[in-house]
Design a protein around this motif. Structure first.
Motif, mmCIF file in Angstrom:
data_model
loop_
_atom_site.group_PDB
_atom_site.id
_atom_site.type_symbol
_atom_site.label_atom_id
_atom_site.label_comp_id
_atom_site.label_asym_id
_atom_site.label_seq_id
_atom_site.Cartn_x
_atom_site.Cartn_y
_atom_site.Cartn_z
ATOM 1 N N ALA A 344 0.850 -1.191 0.000
ATOM 2 C CA ALA A 344 0.000 0.000 0.000
ATOM 3 C C ALA A 344 0.884 1.238 0.000
ATOM 4 C CB ALA A 344 -0.922 0.011 1.216
ATOM 5 N N VAL A 345 0.474 2.249 -0.759
ATOM 6 C CA VAL A 345 1.156 3.535 -0.785
ATOM 7 C C VAL A 345 0.150 4.624 -0.428
ATOM 8 C CG1 VAL A 345 2.254 5.281 -2.239
ATOM 9 C CG2 VAL A 345 2.931 2.899 -2.455
ATOM 10 N N LEU A 346 0.495 5.460 0.549
ATOM 11 C CA LEU A 346 -0.301 6.642 0.877
ATOM 12 C C LEU A 346 0.476 7.857 0.389
ATOM 13 C CD1 LEU A 346 -2.786 7.884 2.217
ATOM 14 C CD2 LEU A 346 -1.478 8.016 4.345
ATOM 15 N N THR A 347 -0.067 8.554 -0.608
ATOM 16 C CA THR A 347 0.642 9.666 -1.232
ATOM 17 C C THR A 347 0.470 10.941 -0.414
ATOM 18 O OG1 THR A 347 -1.218 10.385 -2.606
ATOM 19 C CG2 THR A 347 0.188 8.622 -3.479
ATOM 20 N N ASP A 348 1.392 11.866 -0.607
ATOM 21 C CA ASP A 348 1.330 13.132 0.111
ATOM 22 C C ASP A 348 0.137 13.967 -0.315
ATOM 23 O OD1 ASP A 348 3.642 12.447 1.450
ATOM 24 O OD2 ASP A 348 4.980 13.487 0.046
ATOM 25 N N ASP A 349 -0.415 13.690 -1.506
ATOM 26 C CA ASP A 349 -1.585 14.451 -1.953
ATOM 27 C C ASP A 349 -2.903 13.742 -1.601
ATOM 28 O OD1 ASP A 349 -1.638 12.374 -3.726
ATOM 29 O OD2 ASP A 349 -1.280 13.581 -5.516
#
Length: 367
Positions: A344-349
């Protein structure tokens, strides 16, 4: 193998995943059963000869996730606790609209009961309960984010499996003292997935899925094991499906699903996606990239609150993110959570991408 049969195979896997831990005693002699092909077994599992049962399910989950600040010391007695560790679940089913599932904790119990259109949940840890009235008898009961019986597990896995799967049978065994046939679903070589295989144990007499095991590519032990340790096909006592809140319980009425909510998030919940800080972002339907085993779901979830927000929940969320490695690319930047069975990746945007795939597949989907 036809497309239809392959989809049936996926269904079989989902069915078993809900049940419990690996219960087969390999020291026992394999039962002598008539030969059945994979295709025949996939047809069998679509037509169980009974829809009543009670039993004990053992679940074991090890997704290879790092120890994060928000997971250390967390109470895992709730239904979401099935996402990690070893658990015992008691299950009672009577047809398609009466059921009871109880997750047994060290000092607490979480229970979900359905009786017709009424659905209750109860958590003894904080003595809270909720009640929902379903809109129609044919509407399915809301289920926890994690399967609690082998049937539920197979259904969830079915939704993720495409014809890009090889289905084989490995013979016979015993689960919970019952003779079973075993199926193995293996992603095709072209599938870029972290899943190595999923095996399903089907009761030779009732066609009920009794066990599911999912293995990851880069792990030497099972990532998920769900199976019955004991099972009885007699009709459960009707009193089990009548719920009365214990004295001192705080009861909340919750609206029934309307069918207009956004698609379920990867955690299995519905409605607007919660941010790590606990706020709710504007509801948006997730974007699905790819298909089959290497599907990636991208969802807008919003960013953490800034400024004067010093709530415990927000601080814990920030600590969790800070503990994850930073990643970046043409898609932007963010934090990566990587286990043996999913990434899983949680982006800064404020986007999250999740899939049973390596991290580079997530980056491609975000791009």
């Amino acid at each position: 193998m036809t497309r239809k049969v392959r989809r049936w195979s996926a269904a079989a896997v989902g069915v078993a995943l809900v049940g419990g831990g690996l219960i087969v005693t390999r020291a026992q002699a394999a039962p002598d059963l008539p030969a059945r092909s994979a295709e025949q077994l996939l047809v069998d599992v679509q037509s169980p000869t009974t829809r009543t049962l009670s039993g004990t399910v053992q679940t074991s989950t090890d997704l290879g996730l790092p120890a994060l600040p928000t997971t250390q010391g967390t109470d895992t007695s709730g239904l979401t606790g099935l996402l990690t560790g070893d658990h015992t679940v008691r299950v009672w089913l009577d047809g398609t609209d009466r059921g009871r599932v109880s997750l047994i904790g060290n000092n607490s119990e979480t229970t979900m009961v359905r009786n017709g259109t009424d659905v209750w949940t109860y958590a003894s840890a904080d003595r809270t309960a909720s009640h929902t009235t379903l809109p129609a008898p044919s509407s399915p009961a809301p289920t926890p984010g994690t399967p609690a019986t082998p049937q539920q597990a197979a259904q969830q896995l079915l939704a993720a499996v495409e014809p890009s799967t090889t289905v084989t049978t490995t013979g016979t065994a015993r689960v919970a003292g019952r003779p079973v046939y075993e199926l193995v679903l293996t992603p095709a070589a072209r599938e870029k997935t972290l899943v190595r295989s999923a095996s399903v144990a089907i009761d030779a007499q009732t066609h009920v899925v009794l066990q599911v095991t999912v293995d990851a590519v880069d792990a030497t032990h099972h990532a998920v094991q769900v199976g019955f340790s004991s099972i009885d096909y007699a009709t459960p006592d009707p009193k089990l499906f009548t719920f009365t809140a214990p004295a001192g319980t705080t009861l909340t009425e919750k609206p029934a699903p309307t069918g207009t909510e956004p698609a379920p998030t990867p955690g299995g919940t519905t409605g607007p996606a919660p941010t790590p800080g606990g706020t709710t972002a504007t509801a948006e339907r997730p974007k699905v990239v790819g298909d089959g085993w290497d599907t990636v779901v991208v969802q807008k979830v919003g960013t953490l609150p800034t400024g004067s927000d010093t709530s415990t929940q927000t601080q814990q969320a920030q600590q969790m993110l800070d503990a994850l490695p930073k990643v970046s690319g043409s898609w932007g930047s963010g934090r990566l959570l990587q286990g043996t069975l999913f990434s899983a990746v949680l982006t800064d945007d404020g986007r999250v991408a999740v899939g049973a795939v390596p991290a580079d597949q997530l980056y491609a989907a975000l791009g």
